[in-house]
Design a protein around this motif. Sequence first.
Motif, short mmCIF file in Angstrom:
data_model
loop_
_atom_site.label_atom_id
_atom_site.label_comp_id
_atom_site.label_asym_id
_atom_site.label_seq_id
_atom_site.Cartn_x
_atom_site.Cartn_y
_atom_site.Cartn_z
N PHE A 1 60.64 8.43 -11.66
CA PHE A 1 61.32 7.20 -12.11
C PHE A 1 62.45 6.80 -11.18
CE2 PHE A 1 59.55 6.01 -16.20
CZ PHE A 1 58.77 7.12 -16.49
N ARG B 1 52.67 20.57 -10.07
CA ARG B 1 51.68 20.01 -9.15
C ARG B 1 51.53 18.50 -9.26
NH1 ARG B 1 46.88 22.31 -10.93
NH2 ARG B 1 48.12 22.71 -12.81
N ALA B 2 52.37 17.90 -10.12
CA ALA B 2 52.36 16.44 -10.25
C ALA B 2 53.74 15.98 -10.67
CB ALA B 2 51.32 16.01 -11.26
N ILE B 3 54.15 14.83 -10.14
CA ILE B 3 55.48 14.31 -10.44
C ILE B 3 55.37 12.86 -10.87
CG2 ILE B 3 57.75 13.73 -9.47
CD1 ILE B 3 57.43 16.10 -7.56
N LEU B 4 55.97 12.54 -12.00
CA LEU B 4 56.11 11.15 -12.42
C LEU B 4 57.53 10.75 -12.08
CD1 LEU B 4 54.82 8.73 -13.77
CD2 LEU B 4 55.41 9.69 -16.00
N ALA C 1 50.64 15.59 -6.59
CA ALA C 1 50.43 14.17 -6.91
C ALA C 1 51.73 13.54 -7.35
CB ALA C 1 49.38 14.05 -8.00
N VAL C 2 52.00 12.35 -6.86
CA VAL C 2 53.20 11.62 -7.25
C VAL C 2 52.82 10.22 -7.73
CG1 VAL C 2 55.41 10.66 -6.49
CG2 VAL C 2 54.64 12.86 -5.59
N ARG C 3 53.38 9.79 -8.84
CA ARG C 3 53.28 8.40 -9.29
C ARG C 3 54.69 7.87 -9.44
NH1 ARG C 3 48.14 6.22 -9.78
NH2 ARG C 3 49.13 4.67 -11.09
N VAL D 1 57.28 5.10 -10.91
CA VAL D 1 57.52 4.02 -11.87
C VAL D 1 58.87 3.44 -11.52
CG1 VAL D 1 57.85 3.39 -14.29
CG2 VAL D 1 56.20 5.18 -13.67
N ASN D 2 58.87 2.19 -11.07
CA ASN D 2 60.08 1.60 -10.51
C ASN D 2 60.35 0.27 -11.21
OD1 ASN D 2 61.98 0.30 -8.91
ND2 ASN D 2 61.29 1.38 -7.08
#
Lengths: 207, 207
Positions: B174, B169-172, B186-188, B190-191
Amino acid sequence: MKRVAESTIRRLSLYLTALEEIGARGTRTVSSEELAQLGGTTSAQVRKDLSVFGSFGKRGLGYSVAELTARLRSILGLGRRWRVCIIGAGKVGAALAQYPGFPERGFDIVAVYDTDPARIGERWGDLKVRDAASLEADSSALNCDIAVLAVPASAAQRMAERAVAAGVRAILNFVPVQLSVPRNVAVRNVNMAVELEALSFALTNRG
Amino acid sequence: MKRVAESTIRRLSLYLTALEEIGARGTRTVSSEELAQLGGTTSAQVRKDLSVFGSFGKRGLGYSVAELTARLRSILGLGRRWRVCIIGAGKVGAALAQYPGFPERGFDIVAVYDTDPARIGERWGDLKVRDAASLEADSSALNCDIAVLAVPASAAQRMAERAVAAGVRAILNFVPVQLSVPRNVAVRNVNMAVELEALSFALTNRG
DNA sequence: TCCTGTGAAACGGTTCACAGCC
DNA sequence: GGCTGTGAACCGTTTCACAGGA
């Protein structure tokens, strides 16, 4: 130059990534709508972002992929290579030193520093871990533009100051500490705890 | 719950880090002004941020460090541990799997996946790299809340969809790709390229 | 017709300033 | 007296909507 929002720069970088992708596929022209989808925004936003720097498109046609790519690279200062040193030879420093994305994007890692005698002298690929005591002394020879900070929280402020003394003008800070540096030094914080906790919050408050 | 700004959550996380720091030093009470300095913002901002969730301070006195820490942990959903899987056993995946910050903050890495037969089966500490083909099949046993995505750009969207199908249910994320997922995921992002290019821009336009 | 470039309007986040409570 | 909590003012960013050029 006109004041440019942080968020605008962030999006320009995303547009550039998208452009390089579609350029590699041979596409010649792109509309603000297509770019918006690839960058995760709206077409109006794309046009506004670009309009800060000039008029790069043709009405009725869109943007030339090649030209816009070149413009964005120039705006972002990617027409040259940057010299980067990594301060802190622990887990995070090691991972970053190996990360191919740095050289690919024009950022050459020219030195790694630590204060731990057990680490100083270690071979890391082409590099050798240097004594952080020589940071300032190395500065004229190494001439780093950017320092990547990956040290324990207790050492972060001190090392940031020494990096600045050594002539660094930008810091990519992986330490969860608010650095205080002269205003002409650019700082970007990458804080994994913040990202994780934002996901935790999202999971807790809707999941 | 009232709509909460992204930026507010980000700052709450910073306040929490600062609070844990000063709590460890034995300080009992903190003012919005002190918290603001540690979090890199203003006292009014601190008070506004907190006021979204309630009134935790005492007028004339400030905030109890212990109580505010507990409140923030609860708001951020850190009262439990989260189950995390890493998708992509390359350089970035390996670095993240080793990163002690995950378990320290309550995020347990319970699986690592890849599609490359050369990597599947590799031992990574307590974990073994699993075949990404079994992502969905594993879901009921592993029950991951969060997926960390560290695969090549071309595989990112597909793997994100499979992670969602496996109940994440959430993705980090990269990967420098705009993921499209259901709204309740939910997505965050990091780039690293964005961070580097923002520094490059800053160096070019003031340095 | 199509799509850019851009003023103007709308929105949302930040800062101000002070009433209220310790 | 000191510091919080919060409505109101402010300000920057995003969205709208359309004129204008290919």
